[in-house]
Design a protein around this motif. Structure first.
Motif, short mmCIF file in Angstrom:
data_model
loop_
_atom_site.label_atom_id
_atom_site.label_comp_id
_atom_site.label_asym_id
_atom_site.label_seq_id
_atom_site.Cartn_x
_atom_site.Cartn_y
_atom_site.Cartn_z
N ASN B 156 -18.08 43.63 -43.03
CA ASN B 156 -16.69 44.07 -43.07
C ASN B 156 -15.86 43.04 -43.83
N LEU B 157 -15.02 43.56 -44.70
CA LEU B 157 -14.16 42.67 -45.50
C LEU B 157 -12.70 43.05 -45.29
N GLY B 158 -11.94 42.12 -44.74
CA GLY B 158 -10.51 42.37 -44.52
C GLY B 158 -9.70 41.94 -45.72
N GLY B 159 -8.43 42.35 -45.77
CA GLY B 159 -7.57 42.00 -46.90
C GLY B 159 -6.31 41.30 -46.44
N ALA B 160 -5.63 40.65 -47.39
CA ALA B 160 -4.45 39.87 -47.05
C ALA B 160 -3.26 40.74 -46.66
N ALA B 161 -3.35 42.04 -46.94
CA ALA B 161 -2.24 42.91 -46.57
C ALA B 161 -2.27 43.23 -45.08
N LEU B 162 -3.35 42.85 -44.41
CA LEU B 162 -3.47 43.17 -42.99
C LEU B 162 -2.61 42.24 -42.16
N GLU B 163 -1.98 42.81 -41.14
CA GLU B 163 -1.19 42.00 -40.24
C GLU B 163 -2.09 41.41 -39.17
N ASN B 164 -1.53 40.52 -38.39
CA ASN B 164 -2.23 39.92 -37.26
C ASN B 164 -2.83 40.97 -36.33
N GLU B 165 -2.01 41.97 -35.99
CA GLU B 165 -2.41 42.99 -35.04
C GLU B 165 -3.51 43.86 -35.61
N GLU B 166 -3.40 44.17 -36.90
CA GLU B 166 -4.45 44.98 -37.54
C GLU B 166 -5.76 44.22 -37.58
N CYS B 167 -5.66 42.92 -37.89
CA CYS B 167 -6.86 42.08 -37.93
C CYS B 167 -7.53 42.07 -36.56
N TYR B 168 -6.72 41.97 -35.50
CA TYR B 168 -7.25 41.93 -34.14
C TYR B 168 -8.03 43.22 -33.85
N LEU B 169 -7.44 44.37 -34.21
CA LEU B 169 -8.09 45.65 -33.93
C LEU B 169 -9.37 45.81 -34.74
#
Lengths: 279, 188
Positions: B156-169
């Motif tokens: 899984n690769l996250g992006g910098a547009a993600l917020e803290n809460e989105e990253c947590y989920l």
């Protein structure tokens, strides 16, 4: 009051934020280039790209390698060659000291392109309100609409390092002197570039090296041909035209007025009047 | 003195005025022409957002007028960037205005060289199907006798547009699937 943009190349990191902000604010079109073998994107500003970041690989006196970054755009000369040579009065200096081109008045004659001491102005496609396309001179106008509404130019706002600062010319010169002191510690050749040959510019550079290193003319001047033509030949020609026209008109009208009963009695009547004046 | 009638006087002065007009006395069009065009963000609706590119997370103001993004600029009130933006952040307007923007899920079948448009239902079903299939095939419950309950076949690769809460989920979901390869774009 004259406003100016100070470009401190000694702290610029070459991020090109100014280039993109300029495209964004002025809605400039895409202007692609093939890879030229270095990080330099466009060789210089043109009608579609009003400011270009110069990236130079430079070997200094001690043999060290340096990256030189320079934000290049219109210098907004106090005595601007483009303003002088434009036959349509399409290029003007505003009350804030920036030089702007009115594309509605421009006819694309390229006099400004040929006479700019910095080689900044170029023609590019311009679409008017009726959708007609034409090649018109275009260049940085220092965000004329923004600065007249109390905002700073887009490039100055966006610069993450405050390498581009906007303010009154006096403030900017003062700031430049302050920064020069600091810059001299790292770059002994550091200098302020505000060339007197064009009566100073409203974009001032704080350069780390002599201007030649950055491909800047060390002593730019309004071309002599432009000065001779615009300051001497044309005014003289216009005055002569006026004098001649006035002479023709006055001659014609006085002739009509004072000789209308003439038809062969010119000399007699003229004589009479002269006599009357004497009496 | 020359006797000049009123008629003659008018004619003379008219001729003089016309002549003066010809030789351009008293005109300075350069000064009269300082009017500036209307500011393009004058009536725009402004929405704050966060730059989607690197992990710095600069604030951006998006100016919208007539359903079009007319300008994007650094948020002067944002504590991180205080009105500044780099070249990537400045180009964020094109995410909306570019004619190359992808507006629908695109699917390229294995072995194919063309992209085809798909709807979201099909896309999400397909993703779920493939995750289930891969996870079932590669799930490891024990390694060296230790319970691990993981799959190393999905990343899984996250992006910098993600917020803290989105990253947590996202991390919570991925961990529950047994993923160990969870990364973030800004760290690469």
């Amino acid at each position: 009051m004259a406003y100016a943009k100070l470009v401190d190349v000694t702290i610029c990191t070459g991020c090109r934020g100014c280039m993109v902000a300029c495209k964004n604010w002025n809605d400039l079109p895409v202007d692609t280039r093939d890879y030229q073998g270095s990080y330099q994107s466009h060789d210089k500003p043109n009608g579609k790209t009003w400011n270009v970041l110069q990236m130079k690989e430079y070997e200094n006196q001690s043999g060290g390698f340096e990256w030189l970054f320079r934000h290049q755009a219109c210098m907004h000369c106090e005595e601007a060659a483009c303003v002088k040579v434009c036959p349509e009065v399409a290029i003007t200096t505003t009350d804030m000291g920036n030089v702007v081109i009115d594309q509605e008045k421009c006819v694309g004659c390229t006099y400004c392109v040929q006479n700019c001491p910095f080689g900044i102005v170029e023609l590019a496609e311009y679409v008017n309100a009726d959708g007609e396309k034409a090649e018109r001179a275009q260049k940085c106008d220092m965000c004329n609409d923004r600065i007249h509404e109390g905002l700073e130019p887009a490039c100055a706002v966006t610069c993450p390092l405050d390498a581009i600062v906007f303010g009154t010319k006096e403030e900017m010169l003062e700031l430049a002197k302050e920064r020069l002191e600091e810059a001299k510690l790292t770059y002994p050749d550091a200098q302020i570039y505000d060339p007197p040959g064009v009566d100073g510019t409203n974009m001032i550079y704080l350069l780390a090296h002599p201007p030649e290193v950055y491909d800047l003319p060390p002593n730019p001047k309004v071309p002599t041909s432009a000065v001779v033509w615009k300051d001497y030949a044309q005014p003289l020609g216009k005055a002569l035209l006026g004098v001649t026209t006035m002479a023709v008109f006055t001659g014609f009208i006085t002739n009509k007025l004072f000789n209308k009963e003439g038809h062969g009695h010119d000399t007699e009547e003229g004589g009479e009047i002269n006599e009357e004046t004497k009496q | 003195m020359i006797e000049v009638t009123r008629r003659q006087f008018l004619k003379l002065s008219g001729a003089t005025a016309a002549t003066l007009a010809v030789i351009e006395l008293g005109f300075d069009p350069k000064k009269a022409q300082a009017a500036s065009k209307e500011l393009k963000i004058a009536e725009s609706k402004v929405t704050p957002t966060i730059c989607p590119y690197c992990s710095v997370g600069c604030g951006i103001l998006v100016h919208v007028k007539n359903d079009d993004v007319v300008y994007t600029e650094g948020d002067p009130d944002h504590p991180i960037n205080r009105s500044t933006l780099c070249s990537k952040g400045n180009s964020v307007r094109q995410l909306f205005t570019s004619d190359r923007r992808v507006k629908k899920p695109m699917y390229r079948a294995p072995g194919s060289n063309t992209w085809e448009e798909k709807d979201w239902d099909w896309t999400l079903d397909r993703i779920a199907e493939k995750i289930k299939e891969t996870r079932d095939k590669t799930f490891v419950t024990h390694d060296d006798g230790m319970p691990v309950n993981r799959t190393e076949a999905i990343a899984n690769l996250g992006g910098a547009a993600l917020e803290n809460e989105e990253c947590y989920l996202i991390v919570k979901l991925m961990r529950s699937l047994g993923l160990t390869n969870i990364e973030h774009q800004a760290r690469i």
